[in-house]
Design a protein around this motif. Sequence first.
Motif, short mmCIF file in Angstrom:
data_model
loop_
_atom_site.label_atom_id
_atom_site.label_comp_id
_atom_site.label_asym_id
_atom_site.label_seq_id
_atom_site.Cartn_x
_atom_site.Cartn_y
_atom_site.Cartn_z
N ARG A 1 -20.95 66.78 49.56
CA ARG A 1 -22.33 66.38 49.30
C ARG A 1 -22.56 64.93 49.67
O ARG A 1 -21.63 64.13 49.58
N GLU A 2 -23.74 64.59 50.06
CA GLU A 2 -24.12 63.23 50.47
C GLU A 2 -23.34 62.77 51.69
O GLU A 2 -23.25 61.57 51.95
N GLY A 3 -22.70 63.71 52.41
CA GLY A 3 -21.99 63.34 53.64
C GLY A 3 -20.70 62.59 53.41
O GLY A 3 -20.17 61.94 54.30
N ILE A 4 -20.15 62.67 52.19
CA ILE A 4 -18.87 62.00 51.90
C ILE A 4 -17.74 62.82 52.52
O ILE A 4 -17.69 64.03 52.35
N THR A 5 -16.87 62.14 53.27
CA THR A 5 -15.77 62.85 53.93
C THR A 5 -14.44 62.41 53.35
O THR A 5 -14.20 61.20 53.19
N VAL A 6 -13.60 63.38 53.05
CA VAL A 6 -12.23 63.07 52.65
C VAL A 6 -11.34 63.51 53.80
O VAL A 6 -11.30 64.69 54.15
N PRO B 1 -27.50 48.26 50.43
CA PRO B 1 -27.49 49.13 51.62
C PRO B 1 -26.35 48.78 52.58
O PRO B 1 -25.99 47.63 52.71
N THR B 2 -25.81 49.81 53.22
CA THR B 2 -24.81 49.60 54.27
C THR B 2 -25.29 50.31 55.53
O THR B 2 -25.92 51.38 55.44
N LYS B 3 -24.98 49.73 56.68
CA LYS B 3 -25.46 50.30 57.95
C LYS B 3 -24.45 51.23 58.59
O LYS B 3 -24.79 52.05 59.42
N PRO C 1 -20.77 57.68 54.11
CA PRO C 1 -21.75 57.39 55.16
C PRO C 1 -22.59 56.16 54.79
O PRO C 1 -22.52 55.70 53.66
N PRO C 2 -23.39 55.65 55.74
CA PRO C 2 -24.24 54.50 55.42
C PRO C 2 -25.12 54.82 54.21
O PRO C 2 -25.59 55.95 54.06
N ILE C 3 -25.28 53.83 53.35
CA ILE C 3 -26.14 54.00 52.17
C ILE C 3 -27.45 53.26 52.46
O ILE C 3 -27.44 52.04 52.57
N PRO C 4 -28.53 54.01 52.63
CA PRO C 4 -29.78 53.34 53.04
C PRO C 4 -30.38 52.48 51.94
O PRO C 4 -31.09 51.52 52.22
#
Length: 283
Positions: free
Chosen positions: A35-40, A147-149, A78-81
């Motif tokens: 979820r939320e594009g989190i990758t392990v 935020p992170t890009k 992933p980037p956090i807008p």
Amino acid sequence: MPSFLWDCWPSLEIRAVLCAMGCIQSIGGKGRVFREGITVMDVKASIDPIPTSIDESSSVVLRYRTPHFRASAQVVLPPIPKKETWVVGWIQACSHMEFYNQYGDQGMSSWELPDLQEGKIEAISDSDGVNYPWYGNTTETCTVMGPTKRDSKFIISMNDNFYPSVTWAVPVSESNVARLTNIYRNQSFTTWLVASNTTTNDMIVLHTLHWHMQLSIEVNPTRPLGQRARLREPVTQDQPKILSKNEPIPPNALVKPNANDAQVLMWRPKYGLPLVVIPPKHW
Ligand SMILES: *[C@@H]1O[C@H](CO)[C@@H](O)[C@H](O)[C@H]1NC(C)=O
Ligand SMILES: *[C@@H]1O[C@H](CO)[C@@H](O)[C@H](O)[C@H]1NC(C)=O
Ligand SMILES: *[C@@H]1O[C@H](CO)[C@@H](O)[C@H](O)[C@H]1NC(C)=O
């Protein structure tokens, strides 16, 4: 418990997560996306394949040191807008505990977690007692502030082992005569890899691990110091299991008290009533 410092902090410059001891590593292969594009990318768990070591150098206590359980994971956020803070890390709880020290026919001392034993709770937090619900706050978690890009890539790791002291003499007696004949320990843990949106306290379970430590030490208290104890099976521990289906985190795995503060040392004589030797630090 956490053993060395390995801090993580977000850097505004490169909008990625930097860690003091080289947290950024090349991450290869295909990971699993949550979820939320989190990758392990990679989750690893093991127990060092060495036997428990026994130390008889003290005339007051026997000490033993079990091999370490170790877990690590490579995570990509992933980037956090938005201006949100995410923490990714390890949470551990104890789900079963038997920890008996037999003193011949006099009785046994036993470390107990009453609520767990009575089935009032499913599991008890194994947090360091400060950073609830996390197991620790050095290598065990990574905090990313939005935020992170770009993607934030990092490794989080934890380890655990037991290093207790058991008195040679009966703990409630005035006598210092060695009476210890046996140590039996059997503990089970669940360890979760979790990503948490700290604003909502929303928790996403990424992985669930099961592991246990089983131990039996036979002691002949009449022998000279240094020649009393013998490790019995299992000499090497079962390896942890990374579950294919995640388990939810029970409520008591997230809050005070932790296992250390809730445990009670009981003296359970063969005849007569049990005695509290060391009361819990926290109910
Ligand atoms: C980590 O926890 C310790 C207490 O165990 C605390 O003193 C320290 O400030 C914490 N560090 C961070 C980065 O949160
Ligand atoms: C440890 O406890 C578990 C759970 O009660 C049990 O299934 C297992 O057989 C025990 N192991 C030993 C070596 O007694
Ligand atoms: C994190 O929490 C904030 C505050 O409630 C919310 O606005 C945001 O949508 C959440 N982010 C994700 C990715 O769920």
